[in-house]
Design a protein around this motif. Structure first.
Motif, short mmCIF file in Angstrom:
data_model
loop_
_atom_site.label_atom_id
_atom_site.label_comp_id
_atom_site.label_asym_id
_atom_site.label_seq_id
_atom_site.Cartn_x
_atom_site.Cartn_y
_atom_site.Cartn_z
N SER A 150 -1.74 11.60 0.56
CA SER A 150 -0.78 11.97 1.39
C SER A 150 -0.05 10.68 2.10
CB SER A 150 -1.08 12.85 2.75
OG SER A 150 -2.05 12.21 3.45
N GLY A 151 -0.85 9.62 2.21
CA GLY A 151 -0.26 8.65 3.08
C GLY A 151 -0.03 8.70 4.43
N ILE A 152 -0.83 9.63 4.98
CA ILE A 152 -1.03 9.81 6.46
C ILE A 152 -2.28 9.61 6.93
CG2 ILE A 152 -0.44 11.57 8.28
CD1 ILE A 152 1.57 12.69 6.32
N GLU A 153 -2.57 8.81 7.88
CA GLU A 153 -3.90 8.67 8.53
C GLU A 153 -4.32 10.09 9.04
OE1 GLU A 153 -5.93 6.46 12.21
OE2 GLU A 153 -3.93 6.01 11.54
N THR A 154 -5.17 10.69 8.42
CA THR A 154 -5.42 12.23 8.73
C THR A 154 -7.21 12.00 8.87
OG1 THR A 154 -3.74 12.69 7.57
CG2 THR A 154 -5.51 14.59 7.85
N ALA A 155 -7.53 12.84 9.76
CA ALA A 155 -8.85 13.08 9.93
C ALA A 155 -9.37 14.87 9.67
CB ALA A 155 -9.47 12.83 11.55
N LEU A 156 -10.30 14.94 8.81
CA LEU A 156 -10.74 16.12 8.28
C LEU A 156 -11.91 16.67 8.99
CD1 LEU A 156 -10.40 18.60 6.17
CD2 LEU A 156 -11.20 17.05 4.56
N ASN A 157 -11.81 17.74 9.56
CA ASN A 157 -12.95 18.29 10.13
C ASN A 157 -13.26 19.78 9.78
OD1 ASN A 157 -13.32 16.14 11.99
ND2 ASN A 157 -11.84 17.18 13.21
N ALA A 158 -14.25 19.88 8.60
CA ALA A 158 -14.29 21.08 7.72
C ALA A 158 -15.79 21.64 7.78
CB ALA A 158 -13.91 20.96 6.29
N VAL A 202 3.82 9.50 -10.01
CA VAL A 202 3.34 9.69 -11.17
C VAL A 202 2.69 11.29 -11.40
CG1 VAL A 202 1.49 8.93 -12.97
CG2 VAL A 202 3.24 7.45 -11.78
N ASN A 203 1.99 11.51 -10.43
CA ASN A 203 1.08 12.88 -10.30
C ASN A 203 2.26 13.90 -10.36
OD1 ASN A 203 -1.05 11.42 -10.22
ND2 ASN A 203 -1.18 11.78 -7.91
N THR A 204 3.31 13.68 -9.80
CA THR A 204 4.45 14.88 -9.82
C THR A 204 5.01 14.94 -11.14
OG1 THR A 204 4.91 14.10 -7.51
CG2 THR A 204 6.48 15.65 -8.56
N LEU A 205 5.38 13.91 -11.83
CA LEU A 205 5.77 13.90 -13.31
C LEU A 205 4.76 14.78 -13.90
CD1 LEU A 205 7.27 10.43 -13.58
CD2 LEU A 205 8.44 12.56 -13.52
N ASP A 206 3.40 14.42 -13.85
CA ASP A 206 2.68 15.16 -14.98
C ASP A 206 2.78 16.75 -14.37
OD1 ASP A 206 1.77 12.75 -15.91
OD2 ASP A 206 0.06 12.32 -14.55
N GLU A 207 2.81 17.00 -13.30
CA GLU A 207 2.81 18.40 -12.92
C GLU A 207 4.13 19.08 -13.34
OE1 GLU A 207 2.20 19.23 -8.81
OE2 GLU A 207 0.23 18.40 -8.73
N LEU A 208 5.22 18.07 -13.32
CA LEU A 208 6.60 18.91 -13.70
C LEU A 208 6.59 18.92 -15.18
CD1 LEU A 208 9.02 16.64 -11.68
CD2 LEU A 208 8.85 19.10 -11.64
N ARG A 209 6.15 18.06 -15.86
CA ARG A 209 5.82 18.17 -17.29
C ARG A 209 5.13 19.36 -17.83
NH1 ARG A 209 4.65 12.47 -17.08
NH2 ARG A 209 6.44 11.18 -17.67
N GLU A 247 1.08 -1.13 -0.06
CA GLU A 247 0.06 -0.08 0.00
C GLU A 247 0.99 1.40 -0.04
OE1 GLU A 247 -3.51 2.28 2.69
OE2 GLU A 247 -2.81 0.12 3.23
N ALA A 248 1.88 1.03 0.70
CA ALA A 248 2.95 2.38 0.69
C ALA A 248 3.52 2.51 -0.61
CB ALA A 248 4.07 2.37 2.06
N ALA A 249 3.97 1.37 -1.12
CA ALA A 249 4.41 1.62 -2.47
C ALA A 249 3.58 2.05 -3.34
CB ALA A 249 5.18 0.16 -2.85
N THR A 250 2.29 1.74 -3.49
CA THR A 250 1.40 2.07 -4.36
C THR A 250 1.14 3.49 -4.34
OG1 THR A 250 0.12 -0.06 -4.07
CG2 THR A 250 -1.05 1.91 -4.94
N THR A 251 1.04 4.08 -2.88
CA THR A 251 1.06 5.69 -2.69
C THR A 251 2.37 6.25 -3.37
OG1 THR A 251 -0.49 5.21 -0.74
CG2 THR A 251 0.67 7.41 -0.94
N ILE A 252 3.31 5.83 -2.88
CA ILE A 252 4.46 6.30 -3.60
C ILE A 252 4.67 6.36 -5.01
CG2 ILE A 252 7.14 6.22 -3.57
CD1 ILE A 252 6.99 5.17 -0.76
N ARG A 253 4.14 5.36 -5.66
CA ARG A 253 4.31 5.32 -7.15
C ARG A 253 3.05 6.28 -7.69
NH1 ARG A 253 1.52 3.06 -11.21
NH2 ARG A 253 2.82 2.37 -12.84
N GLN A 254 1.85 6.50 -6.98
CA GLN A 254 0.91 7.34 -7.48
C GLN A 254 1.34 8.79 -7.09
OE1 GLN A 254 -1.83 6.44 -9.24
NE2 GLN A 254 -2.14 8.91 -9.52
N LEU A 255 1.95 9.11 -6.14
CA LEU A 255 2.51 10.22 -5.86
C LEU A 255 3.64 10.83 -7.02
CD1 LEU A 255 2.37 10.60 -2.08
CD2 LEU A 255 1.00 11.67 -3.78
#
Length: 364
Positions: free
Chosen positions: A255-263, A216-223, A206-214
């Protein structure tokens, strides 16, 4: 109150001077001279539009009467507008002759020859003065126009130089991003993909999947950023779409971080405030990944007393902290962004060995 242009004031002053001169030299026994002065004063109304015709209409006043103000004003106007020097010389001579010789001319006696020459010389000098003044005004006007053109050309040249320098810097930055940053992010994506395939541990996968997805997204933004930078500063360049609060959940999920969002926010929050909140949460979660491995986080956003308040709190790290490179500009940039919007940001450790980032922005 509408301001009267200076040219209107000048026309009014010149007309009053001509009328005053005609009134002083008014002769009840000379209706022809009085009529010529009246015609000369009336012609001054259109002296800027038909300067040569107006000068011709004022010549009878110099010939048949003692009123010379209107012809002098007309001669000055013609000299300030014309670029035909021979015609201007002819006008000066015509005025000098009309002003020096009375009409009808008396018989020239030999004893009066010297006086006639002197009178013509004085009349010529009298006529040259407004002509030279008019030419000086014209030269000054031309010089001002040339200086304005030179100033515009210099400003345009400075702008071109600045754009050239910026284009070179942008091209160099694009090359660095493409050759160095993109290459390294690509390697991260490849290694993460390999780890995702080879590992059997679900948490690691799961961590590797998150890293790879991030990655890939970063590469798209860089391009996209490289494309923008290589556009050499064109005004029509399409910039990267700015994030909004609607993308906040996706940011937290990636983000790969256990995060609770209260908005709890209204729907009409301005775009700059939304971007500031998004970038603050992004930077805070990035710092959690770098400096507090294994920590969980809580993102709390609410409207209170006319302000938008954001708090990002993370717990203590559960794994050893890795030494990662960082320039320390993240929180500084967030502070500058908050100050531009009239808000403030603060950060510091919590009592539970965690860390907290607090942002306050005025509701806009």
């Amino acid at each position: 109150m509408k301001r009267i242009p200076p040219a209107i004031w000048a026309d009014a002053v010149f007309l009053l001077i001509a009328i005053a001169d005609a009134a002083i030299n008014l002769d009840p026994d000379d209706p022809g001279g009085n009529l010529s002065m009246a015609l000369a004063c009336a012609a001054l109304i259109v002296r800027r539009r038909w300067s040569f015709v107006v000068f011709l209409l004022t010549l009878p006043a110099a010939l048949f009467s003692a009123g010379t103000a209107a012809p002098l004003i007309a001669l000055y106007t013609f000299a300030s507008l014309t670029r035909r020097r021979p015609m201007l010389v002819g006008c000066v001579i015509a005025f000098a002759v009309c002003n020096a010789l009375p009409w009808p001319p008396p018989p020239f006696l030999a004893s009066e020859g010297f006086e006639t020459v002197v009178t013509l010389a004085y009349a010529a000098a009298f006529a040259v003065a407004p002509a030279l003044l008019g030419q000086f005004v014209q030269a000054r006007r031309d010089l001002s126009a040339q200086l304005a053109e030179i100033s515009q050309a210099q400003e345009h040249q400075r702008m071109l130089t600045t754009q050239t320098v910026l284009a070179k810097e942008r091209a160099q930055l694009a090359r660095e991003m493409h050759d160095v940053v993109s290459h390294q992010v690509s390697l991260i994506a490849v290694r993460a993909g390999a780890l995702q395939v080879r590992t059997r541990d679900e948490e690691t996968k799961e961590a590797a999947t998150t890293i790879r997805q991030l990655a890939v997204n970063t590469l798209d933004e860089l391009r996209h950023m490289v494309t923008v930078l290589r556009a050499s500063g064109s005004l029509q360049t399409e910039l990267t779409p700015q994030p909004t609060l609607g993308e906040l959940r996706q940011l937290i999920a990636n983000s790969g971080i256990e995060t609770a969002l209260n908005a709890d926010l209204p729907d009409d929050v301005s775009k700059p405030v939304q971007r500031a909140i998004y970038r603050t949460v992004q930077e805070a979660l990035t710092n959690v990944r770098k400096h507090a491995p294994g920590a969980s986080a809580t993102v709390d956003i609410r409207a209170e007393d006319g302000d938008i308040r954001l708090t990002v709190t993370n717990s203590a790290p559960t794994r050893p902290t890795l030494s990662l490179p960082g320039a320390g500009h993240g929180l500084l940039g967030l502070r500058e962004r908050a100050e531009l919007l009239g808000g403030e940001i603060s950060s510091g450790p919590t009592a539970a060995d965690g860390f907290q980032v607090r942002l306050r922005l005025p509701y806009q």
